[in-house]
Motif scaffolding. Structure first.
Motif, mmCIF file in Angstrom:
data_model
loop_
_atom_site.group_PDB
_atom_site.id
_atom_site.type_symbol
_atom_site.label_atom_id
_atom_site.label_comp_id
_atom_site.label_asym_id
_atom_site.label_seq_id
_atom_site.Cartn_x
_atom_site.Cartn_y
_atom_site.Cartn_z
ATOM 1 N N SER A 1 0.819 -1.215 0.000
ATOM 2 C CA SER A 1 0.000 0.000 0.000
ATOM 3 C C SER A 1 0.850 1.261 0.000
ATOM 4 O O SER A 1 0.481 2.263 -0.618
ATOM 5 C CB SER A 1 -0.939 -0.004 1.210
ATOM 6 N N ARG A 2 2.032 1.232 0.665
ATOM 7 C CA ARG A 2 2.875 2.420 0.731
ATOM 8 C C ARG A 2 4.315 2.142 0.323
ATOM 9 O O ARG A 2 5.178 3.026 0.471
ATOM 10 C CB ARG A 2 2.884 2.983 2.158
ATOM 11 N N ALA A 3 4.593 0.961 -0.136
ATOM 12 C CA ALA A 3 5.990 0.605 -0.392
ATOM 13 C C ALA A 3 6.106 -0.300 -1.612
ATOM 14 O O ALA A 3 5.135 -0.920 -2.054
ATOM 15 C CB ALA A 3 6.596 -0.091 0.826
ATOM 16 N N ARG B 1 14.057 -1.715 -0.531
ATOM 17 C CA ARG B 1 12.687 -1.376 -0.155
ATOM 18 C C ARG B 1 12.521 0.136 -0.259
ATOM 19 O O ARG B 1 13.291 0.908 0.327
ATOM 20 C CB ARG B 1 12.390 -1.839 1.265
ATOM 21 N N MET B 2 11.535 0.565 -1.023
ATOM 22 C CA MET B 2 11.206 1.978 -1.182
ATOM 23 C C MET B 2 9.851 2.213 -0.507
ATOM 24 O O MET B 2 8.851 1.614 -0.897
ATOM 25 C CB MET B 2 11.127 2.348 -2.665
ATOM 26 N N GLU B 3 9.854 3.078 0.490
ATOM 27 C CA GLU B 3 8.623 3.318 1.252
ATOM 28 C C GLU B 3 8.317 4.804 1.311
ATOM 29 O O GLU B 3 9.207 5.620 1.574
ATOM 30 C CB GLU B 3 8.750 2.756 2.662
ATOM 31 N N ARG B 4 7.074 5.125 1.070
ATOM 32 C CA ARG B 4 6.654 6.525 1.120
ATOM 33 C C ARG B 4 6.039 6.809 2.482
ATOM 34 O O ARG B 4 5.091 6.156 2.902
ATOM 35 C CB ARG B 4 5.646 6.817 0.012
ATOM 36 N N ASP B 5 6.607 7.789 3.170
ATOM 37 C CA ASP B 5 6.139 8.191 4.487
ATOM 38 C C ASP B 5 5.844 9.683 4.425
ATOM 39 O O ASP B 5 6.723 10.520 4.629
ATOM 40 C CB ASP B 5 7.206 7.888 5.542
ATOM 41 N N SER C 1 3.124 -4.335 6.297
ATOM 42 C CA SER C 1 3.546 -4.939 5.038
ATOM 43 C C SER C 1 3.201 -6.421 4.997
ATOM 44 O O SER C 1 2.855 -6.956 3.936
ATOM 45 C CB SER C 1 5.051 -4.729 4.826
ATOM 46 N N VAL C 2 3.283 -7.110 6.139
ATOM 47 C CA VAL C 2 2.926 -8.526 6.176
ATOM 48 C C VAL C 2 1.439 -8.699 5.873
ATOM 49 O O VAL C 2 1.043 -9.547 5.067
ATOM 50 C CB VAL C 2 3.268 -9.135 7.548
ATOM 51 N N ILE C 3 0.611 -7.868 6.489
ATOM 52 C CA ILE C 3 -0.833 -7.975 6.272
ATOM 53 C C ILE C 3 -1.197 -7.600 4.844
ATOM 54 O O ILE C 3 -2.102 -8.202 4.241
ATOM 55 C CB ILE C 3 -1.581 -7.109 7.302
#
Length: 374
Positions: free
Chosen positions: A196-198, A238-242, A273-275
């Motif tokens: 969803s965000r990564a 891993r690219m994550e948007r925060d 991320s697991v969910i």
């Protein structure tokens, strides 16, 4: 096949063609009747061009790089106030065959290799062969759009997960577009997982170049973030948007994509991320009622065949409760001193094998895990 026929025809025009070349050509013709038909089409094109008078730029013009391929030679020369020039029929025919080879290749991409789209449903995997010979394996709830152009192979992946084994073609890079950036490879193998965000990239063979999306706020504000990153085999990015930030985290991952073997493996991954992953396989959606649960760190293995009941074991390892809501969702809530895990009677009344209690899933949570993401 047509491209191969053109290659044979041009190679046989060369002065140094040898006996082995002729024998190989003959074997190719005899291997399939369609080979002979393709070769005859090239011969026919050559015959039609034998008496043609075709304009061409001179060697001097080509050396000066003055000829514009966007115009016909005649129109370009007229614009340059130059004189028309005719070349010999043999040279014209050879030029026609070479042009046929180039144009045929482009036509092949646009017509024989049209855009392709693949889509999987919940808990479904799919394998597909792309038009260029590349192979892709799609995880659950994945949508993949493929568009091959003359000098570029482009794939769009906005949701789900895919493992690519790219056919080697140095002249046409293989580019995967994701919500946070694009991954470019020539001939290699790599896994891309969209959350969803990564977005997580795992390279199992070769090297993949990563370029963050220049339209992201974080990239526009930080010029250093625009630089391409080289990810080698055995590495994971891993690219994550925060919010307005784009967080990049690289680590080693020698194991590759475990999901292709029926399991999801994690090491210090966020519970969010697991969910995100498990929800692509479980028939009962999992939601978090308390946002602070998202950053809990999870290490372990989720067997895909147990995706529907994996969530029941979480209260054993984490300070949370699991409820089955009236609308058919597993709801995770932060555990308070007075709260206990809840499993409504509607769950145990479901036909089929009874779901084991949380203790039965303890090994799956505490077992050794190596993440292919997170």
């Amino acid at each position: 096949m047509d491209a191969r026929a053109r290659e044979w025809f041009v190679s046989l025009l060369q002065e140094d063609v040898g006996r082995e070349d002729l024998l190989a050509w003959g074997e190719w013709l005899e291997a399939d009747e369609s080979h002979r038909a393709a070769y005859e089409r090239v011969e026919a094109a050559w015959a039609l061009m034998q008496s043609a008078e075709v304009e061409a730029p001179t060697a001097e013009e080509l050396a000066l790089d003055r000829y514009s391929v966007s115009l016909s030679v005649g129109r370009w020369r007229k614009a340059q106030r130059g004189a028309l020039r005719l070349i010999s029929p043999v040279a014209a025919a050879l030029g026609a065959v070479l042009l046929l080879a180039v144009a045929g290749g482009l036509w092949s991409d646009a017509r024989i290799h049209p855009s392709q789209q693949f889509k999987t449903q919940r808990a479904e995997h799919m394998e597909a062969q792309l038009a260029d010979g590349s192979h892709v394996r799609l995880g659950a709830m994945t949508t993949l759009k493929v568009a091959f152009e003359g000098h570029r192979r482009t794939v769009g992946l906005n949701a789900g997960e895919a493992l690519f084994q790219v056919a080697h073609d140095r002249q046409r890079p293989f580019v995967v577009h994701t919500p946070l950036g694009e991954f470019t490879a020539v001939g290699t193998a790599f896994d891309v997982n969209i959350e969803s965000r990564a977005v997580t990239l795992t390279v199992t063979e070769g090297i993949v170049s990563v370029a963050p999306d220049p339209n992201l706020d974080a990239v526009r504000e930080d010029p250093a973030a625009r630089s391409a990153i080289q990810i080698h085999a055995g590495q994971r990015l891993r690219m994550e948007r925060d919010g307005a930030r784009l967080i990049l985290a690289m680590s080693d991952d020698p194991g590759g994509a475990a999901w292709t073997s029926g399991r999801l493996e994690y090491r210090n991954a966020s519970l969010r991320s697991v969910i995100d992953d498990v929800n692509r396989y479980a028939t009962t959606p999992i939601v978090m009622a308390d946002a602070d649960l998202a950053n809990l760190q999870y290490t372990g293995t989720v067997q895909l065949q147990a995706a529907d009941t994996w969530v029941l074991g979480l209260p054993v390892a984490f300070p949370l409760t699991v409820e089955l809501s009236n609308d058919g969702q597993f709801v995770l809530r932060r555990k308070t001193p007075a709260s206990v895990p809840i499993m409504r009677s509607s769950w145990s009344a479901t036909p089929g094998p009874q779901a084991p209690g949380p203790q039965a899933w303890l090994p799956a949570i505490q077992g050794r895990g190596r993440s292919s993401r997170g």
